[in-house]
Design a protein around this motif. Structure first.
Motif, PDB file in Angstrom:
ATOM      1  N   ALA A  51       0.785  -1.214  -0.170  1.00  0.00           N
ATOM      2  CA  ALA A  51       0.025  -0.061   0.148  1.00  0.00           C
ATOM      3  C   ALA A  51       0.951   1.128   0.122  1.00  0.00           C
ATOM      4  N   LEU A  52       1.866   1.162   0.790  1.00  0.00           N
ATOM      5  CA  LEU A  52       2.984   2.427   0.910  1.00  0.00           C
ATOM      6  C   LEU A  52       3.735   2.722  -0.477  1.00  0.00           C
ATOM      7  N   GLU A  53       3.931   1.542  -1.083  1.00  0.00           N
ATOM      8  CA  GLU A  53       4.733   1.446  -2.417  1.00  0.00           C
ATOM      9  C   GLU A  53       3.706   2.132  -3.434  1.00  0.00           C
ATOM     10  N   THR A  54       2.533   1.955  -3.282  1.00  0.00           N
ATOM     11  CA  THR A  54       1.609   2.402  -4.165  1.00  0.00           C
ATOM     12  C   THR A  54       1.341   4.013  -4.074  1.00  0.00           C
ATOM     13  N   VAL A  55       1.192   4.355  -2.793  1.00  0.00           N
ATOM     14  CA  VAL A  55       1.271   6.013  -2.426  1.00  0.00           C
ATOM     15  C   VAL A  55       2.433   6.537  -2.969  1.00  0.00           C
ATOM     16  N   VAL A 112       2.321  12.528  -9.373  1.00  0.00           N
ATOM     17  CA  VAL A 112       1.732  13.790  -9.355  1.00  0.00           C
ATOM     18  C   VAL A 112       2.974  15.082  -9.013  1.00  0.00           C
ATOM     19  N   ALA A 113       3.761  14.848  -8.447  1.00  0.00           N
ATOM     20  CA  ALA A 113       4.651  15.595  -7.901  1.00  0.00           C
ATOM     21  C   ALA A 113       5.296  16.514  -9.213  1.00  0.00           C
ATOM     22  N   PRO A 114       5.296  16.151 -10.309  1.00  0.00           N
ATOM     23  CA  PRO A 114       6.034  17.019 -11.325  1.00  0.00           C
ATOM     24  C   PRO A 114       4.768  17.945 -11.910  1.00  0.00           C
ATOM     25  N   THR A 115       3.725  17.490 -11.520  1.00  0.00           N
ATOM     26  CA  THR A 115       2.522  18.254 -12.144  1.00  0.00           C
ATOM     27  C   THR A 115       2.110  19.778 -11.349  1.00  0.00           C
ATOM     28  N   ASP A 116       1.287  20.406 -12.132  1.00  0.00           N
ATOM     29  CA  ASP A 116       0.833  21.706 -11.289  1.00  0.00           C
ATOM     30  C   ASP A 116      -0.605  21.411 -10.667  1.00  0.00           C
ATOM     31  N   SER A 117      -0.836  19.950 -10.547  1.00  0.00           N
ATOM     32  CA  SER A 117      -2.167  19.696  -9.845  1.00  0.00           C
ATOM     33  C   SER A 117      -2.209  19.963  -8.462  1.00  0.00           C
ATOM     34  N   THR A 118      -3.579  20.124  -7.961  1.00  0.00           N
ATOM     35  CA  THR A 118      -3.767  20.350  -6.633  1.00  0.00           C
ATOM     36  C   THR A 118      -4.051  18.879  -6.119  1.00  0.00           C
ATOM     37  N   VAL A 119      -3.489  18.591  -4.692  1.00  0.00           N
ATOM     38  CA  VAL A 119      -3.566  17.179  -4.520  1.00  0.00           C
ATOM     39  C   VAL A 119      -4.375  17.238  -3.138  1.00  0.00           C
ATOM     40  N   LEU A 120      -5.393  16.547  -3.052  1.00  0.00           N
ATOM     41  CA  LEU A 120      -6.293  16.509  -1.517  1.00  0.00           C
ATOM     42  C   LEU A 120      -5.539  15.135  -0.862  1.00  0.00           C
ATOM     43  N   ILE A 121      -4.999  14.985   0.201  1.00  0.00           N
ATOM     44  CA  ILE A 121      -4.506  14.078   0.839  1.00  0.00           C
ATOM     45  C   ILE A 121      -5.404  13.712   2.160  1.00  0.00           C
ATOM     46  N   GLN A 122      -6.446  12.690   2.041  1.00  0.00           N
ATOM     47  CA  GLN A 122      -7.101  12.158   3.101  1.00  0.00           C
ATOM     48  C   GLN A 122      -6.598  10.964   3.882  1.00  0.00           C
ATOM     49  N   GLY A 123      -7.114  10.877   4.999  1.00  0.00           N
ATOM     50  CA  GLY A 123      -6.633   9.645   6.175  1.00  0.00           C
ATOM     51  C   GLY A 123      -6.883   9.891   7.445  1.00  0.00           C
ATOM     52  N   GLU A 124      -6.877   8.704   8.116  1.00  0.00           N
ATOM     53  CA  GLU A 124      -6.949   8.983   9.452  1.00  0.00           C
ATOM     54  C   GLU A 124      -5.702   9.648  10.172  1.00  0.00           C
ATOM     55  N   THR A 125      -6.141  10.195  11.446  1.00  0.00           N
ATOM     56  CA  THR A 125      -5.181  10.824  12.330  1.00  0.00           C
ATOM     57  C   THR A 125      -3.791   9.943  12.546  1.00  0.00           C
ATOM     58  N   GLY A 126      -2.726  10.482  12.240  1.00  0.00           N
ATOM     59  CA  GLY A 126      -1.818   9.664  12.695  1.00  0.00           C
ATOM     60  C   GLY A 126      -1.230   8.983  11.344  1.00  0.00           C
ATOM     61  N   THR A 127      -1.756   8.890  10.121  1.00  0.00           N
ATOM     62  CA  THR A 127      -1.308   8.034   9.276  1.00  0.00           C
ATOM     63  C   THR A 127      -0.173   8.463   8.238  1.00  0.00           C
ATOM     64  N   GLY A 128       0.352   9.777   8.433  1.00  0.00           N
ATOM     65  CA  GLY A 128       1.386  10.338   7.802  1.00  0.00           C
ATOM     66  C   GLY A 128       1.104  11.258   6.560  1.00  0.00           C
ATOM     67  N   LYS A 129      -0.239  11.915   6.629  1.00  0.00           N
ATOM     68  CA  LYS A 129      -0.659  12.677   5.611  1.00  0.00           C
ATOM     69  C   LYS A 129       0.396  13.597   5.351  1.00  0.00           C
ATOM     70  N   GLU A 130       0.788  14.271   6.525  1.00  0.00           N
ATOM     71  CA  GLU A 130       1.899  15.452   6.295  1.00  0.00           C
ATOM     72  C   GLU A 130       3.320  15.190   5.814  1.00  0.00           C
ATOM     73  N   LEU A 131       3.790  13.983   5.827  1.00  0.00           N
ATOM     74  CA  LEU A 131       5.036  13.301   5.495  1.00  0.00           C
ATOM     75  C   LEU A 131       4.642  13.018   3.942  1.00  0.00           C
ATOM     76  N   ILE A 132       3.808  12.713   3.444  1.00  0.00           N
ATOM     77  CA  ILE A 132       3.213  12.703   1.993  1.00  0.00           C
ATOM     78  C   ILE A 132       3.411  13.785   1.265  1.00  0.00           C
ATOM     79  N   ALA A 133       2.750  14.862   2.036  1.00  0.00           N
ATOM     80  CA  ALA A 133       2.595  16.223   1.579  1.00  0.00           C
ATOM     81  C   ALA A 133       3.879  16.761   1.261  1.00  0.00           C
TER      82      ALA A 133
END
Length: 76
Positions: free
Chosen positions: A28-32, A39-60
């Protein structure tokens, strides 16, 4: 380069630097991380959703670190 591909020592250092704060190796993490790379090289806006403590800020931060905006300030 896919999230699980590491071709050589130099590439490994680059890979580790891009995701230095993300720890784990589940499918699952490899997929993320592959989605982050896509997505990083694009100018797209990204919505990161998940439970508290799942690492959303790290992905951002990972998206920001490998984007063209990495030289500008993150929207912390």
């Amino acid at each position: 380069m896919g999230a699980t591909e590491i071709l050589g020592t130099g590439d490994r250092v680059s890979y580790e630097r891009r995701f230095e704060q993300v720890i784990g190796n589940s499918p699952a993490l490899e997929t993320v991380l592959e989605q982050v790379e896509r997505v990083a090289p694009t100018d797209s806006t990204v919505l990161i959703q998940g439970e508290t403590g799942t690492g959303k800020e790290l992905i951002a931060h990972a998206i920001h670190n490998i984007s063209s905006a990495a030289d500008t300030r993150s929207s912390d």
